[in-house]
Design a protein around this motif. Structure first.
Motif, PDB file in Angstrom:
ATOM      1  N   ASN A 139      -0.829  -6.424   2.757  1.00 22.36           N
ATOM      2  CA  ASN A 139      -1.935  -5.560   2.325  1.00 22.36           C
ATOM      3  C   ASN A 139      -1.578  -4.757   1.075  1.00 22.36           C
ATOM      4  O   ASN A 139      -2.109  -3.681   0.845  1.00 22.36           O
ATOM      5  CB  ASN A 139      -2.363  -4.599   3.442  1.00 22.36           C
ATOM      6  CG  ASN A 139      -3.804  -4.137   3.272  1.00 22.36           C
ATOM      7  OD1 ASN A 139      -4.700  -4.937   3.042  1.00 22.36           O
ATOM      8  ND2 ASN A 139      -4.028  -2.842   3.381  1.00 22.36           N
ATOM      9  N   ARG A 140      -0.671  -5.284   0.255  1.00 26.20           N
ATOM     10  CA  ARG A 140      -0.278  -4.616  -0.973  1.00 26.20           C
ATOM     11  C   ARG A 140      -1.107  -5.141  -2.147  1.00 26.20           C
ATOM     12  O   ARG A 140      -1.582  -6.283  -2.130  1.00 26.20           O
ATOM     13  CB  ARG A 140       1.224  -4.811  -1.223  1.00 26.20           C
ATOM     14  CG  ARG A 140       2.075  -4.252  -0.112  1.00 26.20           C
ATOM     15  CD  ARG A 140       3.535  -4.706  -0.216  1.00 26.20           C
ATOM     16  NE  ARG A 140       4.262  -3.958  -1.242  1.00 26.20           N
ATOM     17  CZ  ARG A 140       5.560  -4.151  -1.489  1.00 26.20           C
ATOM     18  NH1 ARG A 140       6.247  -5.076  -0.820  1.00 26.20           N
ATOM     19  NH2 ARG A 140       6.167  -3.431  -2.419  1.00 26.20           N
TER      20      ARG A 140
ATOM     21  N   GLY B 232       7.593  -1.678  11.054  1.00 29.64           N
ATOM     22  CA  GLY B 232       7.070  -2.287   9.840  1.00 29.64           C
ATOM     23  C   GLY B 232       6.001  -1.439   9.189  1.00 29.64           C
ATOM     24  O   GLY B 232       5.416  -0.548   9.819  1.00 29.64           O
ATOM     25  N   VAL B 233       5.756  -1.713   7.909  1.00 32.93           N
ATOM     26  CA  VAL B 233       4.716  -1.000   7.171  1.00 32.93           C
ATOM     27  C   VAL B 233       3.857  -1.994   6.405  1.00 32.93           C
ATOM     28  O   VAL B 233       4.260  -3.141   6.175  1.00 32.93           O
ATOM     29  CB  VAL B 233       5.323   0.029   6.188  1.00 32.93           C
ATOM     30  CG1 VAL B 233       6.070   1.117   6.924  1.00 32.93           C
ATOM     31  CG2 VAL B 233       6.241  -0.656   5.176  1.00 32.93           C
ATOM     32  N   LYS B 234       2.683  -1.543   6.032  1.00 36.01           N
ATOM     33  CA  LYS B 234       1.782  -2.329   5.185  1.00 36.01           C
ATOM     34  C   LYS B 234       1.084  -1.377   4.229  1.00 36.01           C
ATOM     35  O   LYS B 234       1.074  -0.152   4.445  1.00 36.01           O
ATOM     36  CB  LYS B 234       0.753  -3.088   6.025  1.00 36.01           C
ATOM     37  CG  LYS B 234      -0.186  -2.185   6.823  1.00 36.01           C
ATOM     38  CD  LYS B 234      -1.164  -2.994   7.655  1.00 36.01           C
ATOM     39  CE  LYS B 234      -2.085  -2.070   8.457  1.00 36.01           C
ATOM     40  NZ  LYS B 234      -3.052  -2.821   9.275  1.00 36.01           N
ATOM     41  N   GLY B 235       0.513  -1.910   3.179  1.00 35.45           N
ATOM     42  CA  GLY B 235      -0.181  -1.075   2.217  1.00 35.45           C
ATOM     43  C   GLY B 235      -1.346  -0.328   2.838  1.00 35.45           C
ATOM     44  O   GLY B 235      -2.067  -0.865   3.681  1.00 35.45           O
ATOM     45  N   GLU B 236      -1.530   0.902   2.426  1.00 36.13           N
ATOM     46  CA  GLU B 236      -2.667   1.706   2.894  1.00 36.13           C
ATOM     47  C   GLU B 236      -3.969   1.037   2.454  1.00 36.13           C
ATOM     48  O   GLU B 236      -4.120   0.667   1.277  1.00 36.13           O
ATOM     49  CB  GLU B 236      -2.581   3.105   2.293  1.00 36.13           C
ATOM     50  CG  GLU B 236      -3.632   4.074   2.778  1.00 36.13           C
ATOM     51  CD  GLU B 236      -3.366   4.600   4.169  1.00 36.13           C
ATOM     52  OE1 GLU B 236      -4.360   4.820   4.898  1.00 36.13           O
ATOM     53  OE2 GLU B 236      -2.199   4.794   4.525  1.00 36.13           O
ATOM     54  N   PRO B 237      -4.911   0.827   3.366  1.00 36.66           N
ATOM     55  CA  PRO B 237      -6.180   0.183   2.980  1.00 36.66           C
ATOM     56  C   PRO B 237      -6.930   0.986   1.918  1.00 36.66           C
ATOM     57  O   PRO B 237      -7.064   2.202   2.036  1.00 36.66           O
ATOM     58  CB  PRO B 237      -6.968   0.146   4.296  1.00 36.66           C
ATOM     59  CG  PRO B 237      -5.921   0.220   5.369  1.00 36.66           C
ATOM     60  CD  PRO B 237      -4.839   1.094   4.815  1.00 36.66           C
ATOM     61  N   ILE B 238      -7.413   0.293   0.890  1.00 41.16           N
ATOM     62  CA  ILE B 238      -8.173   0.927  -0.191  1.00 41.16           C
ATOM     63  C   ILE B 238      -9.526   0.238  -0.289  1.00 41.16           C
ATOM     64  O   ILE B 238      -9.634  -0.877  -0.799  1.00 41.16           O
ATOM     65  CB  ILE B 238      -7.431   0.825  -1.536  1.00 41.16           C
ATOM     66  CG1 ILE B 238      -6.060   1.485  -1.458  1.00 41.16           C
ATOM     67  CG2 ILE B 238      -8.259   1.458  -2.650  1.00 41.16           C
ATOM     68  CD1 ILE B 238      -6.097   2.980  -1.251  1.00 41.16           C
TER      69      ILE B 238
END
Length: 421
Positions: free
Chosen positions: A276-277, A258-264
């Motif tokens: 986390n998108r 699985g993947v999630k949005g890169e933390p910003i």
């Protein structure tokens, strides 16, 4: 002239750089790496089919003839929305418009120890590290005289039945079936265990049943154990605990689940949604900051009737969103809503083995494999890279042999702590 800062030089970020009007905007591209890469072929780095340089292209080489475009190496540390500034590991950049195209990272679904215990193929560095692990286990197995220890050394578990999981499992299966007898005569195929698990009832969930069934059949022909409806609960001390409670030993676990949005850092919590998108509207504008901040690609969550959970985190949605946003920005008004054109899905399982669901029809086998090769080859940046990949593929096809099975352990000293910034 307006200043645009683009965070991330993947498919979305680089397409924006190429298509934004340089007479209208001064563009700064920020990325922690100084190169663009081609993630669909990361699994070939991990399986020693290609080297990193074959599928990477320096940003500075790509933008050297572009007007009003600059590259800035750095990892984003903070975004100051009020002051319109982006602070990276090394500098602070001002912007009039900020476009976030940072992509995605591994999602361990709350099992955060897996980040330190498992291997991955989400980045070039991860893929190269996974390659070293696979080769290390094969070399150690070849000199191990204890049959039980050898068997344990050569246990590989791939978690996740999407395209990445299917492709890396198939590549290791090919090594088991065809490479061992040529290059590791001390080992037998029965010494190596390759298992692919998927929590869902099928592999390649986005593809048609015909393609999913063919993928399972092809993997099994490469001596890969495929287990569906099998979730992972934990992984500690090399023991995997499955969702049903039973445990098994696996020396090497490769995570593709699985993947999630890169933390910003710096974005308000109300702008972050599922996975986390970053929540965006149909023009890729960030909720609440429509005039100054946009997000495109894997990190953007655009919910609509056709995609209530957002668009697939793949190359095509990222490229299409970037092109649509560039068109709107160049015209100076948000006139064109984004509509995703699904061009289909593909996955390769090994030589002469692939499945393809293109618009209107599905096919598999040799012609699907050729189609997969062609589409991926033309998508790689740089003629030299295309030729290198083509030569490697041709040689491997004829001989199942490569000079790329090199175990390249990094040196420990001198320490470069700033590389992790």
């Amino acid at each position: 002239m307006e200043k645009i800062v683009i965070i991330g030089g993947g498919f979305a970020g680089l397409n924006l750089v190429k298509r934004l009007d340089p007479e209208k905007y001064r563009i700064s591209l920020v990325d922690r790496n100084n190169f663009h890469c081609f993630p669909p072929l990361f699994y070939q780095i991990a399986s020693s089919g290609l080297v990193s340089a074959n599928i990477c292209f320096p940003f500075r080489r790509e933008i050297k003839k572009m007007k009003n475009v600059s590259y800035h190496m750095g990892h984003v540390k903070q975004i100051d929305i009020a002051a319109k500034k982006v602070t990276t590991s090394y500098e602070t950049l001002e912007y009039d418009r900020l476009i976030i195209a940072a992509g995605s990272t591994n999602n361990y679904f709350g099992m955060e120890n897996l980040a330190e215990e498992t291997f991955g193929i989400k980045t070039v560095a991860e893929a190269a590290h996974t390659r070293d692990e696979i080769l290390d286990r094969l070399e150690r197995g070849a000199i191990c005289h204890d049959p039980e220890r050898r068997r344990r050394l050569l246990t590989f578990l791939v978690v996740g039945g999407g395209p990445s999981g299917v492709e890396i499992a198939g590549a290791i299966g090919e090594m088991k079936k065809y490479i061992l007898s040529k290059e590791y005569p001390e080992l037998k195929p029965d010494d190596v265990t390759v298992t692919l698990i998927e929590a869902a009832p099928q592999l390649l969930g986005a593809m048609k049943k015909k393609s999913r069934d063919r993928a399972v059949k092809d993997l099994e022909s490469l001596m890969v154990n495929v287990r569906l409806n099998t979730g992972l609960k934990s992984y500690e001390n090399k023991y995997v605990t499955f969702a049903d409670g039973h445990k098994e030993y696996y020396e090497t676990l490769i995570w593709t689940a699985g993947v999630k949005g890169e933390p910003i850092p710096g974005l308000p919590p109300e702008t972050i949604g599922r996975g986390n998108r970053i929540i965006v509207d149909e023009y890729n504008r960030v909720k609440g900051y429509e005039d100054s901040i946009m997000a495109v690609g894997d990190i953007a969550l655009m919910q609509c009737e056709a995609y209530p959970n957002g668009h697939p985190q793949m190359a095509q949605p990222a490229i299409q969103q970037a092109r649509n946003l560039a068109k709107n920005l160049n015209k100076g008004e948000f006139r064109h809503k984004f509509e995703y054109l699904d061009k289909g899905s593909m996955a390769t399982i090994g030589k002469n083995r692939a499945v393809a669901d293109l618009k209107g029809f599905s096919f598999s086998g040799f012609f699907a494999w050729l189609t997969w090769l062609f589409i991926h080859l033309i998508s790689i940046l740089g003629m030299r890279n295309k030729l290198s990949v083509m030569v490697n593929w041709f040689w491997n096809y004829l001989f199942y042999s490569t000079s790329l099975r090199l175990l390249l352990r990094p040196t420990r000293f001198p320490l470069r702590k700033h590389w992790g910034d």
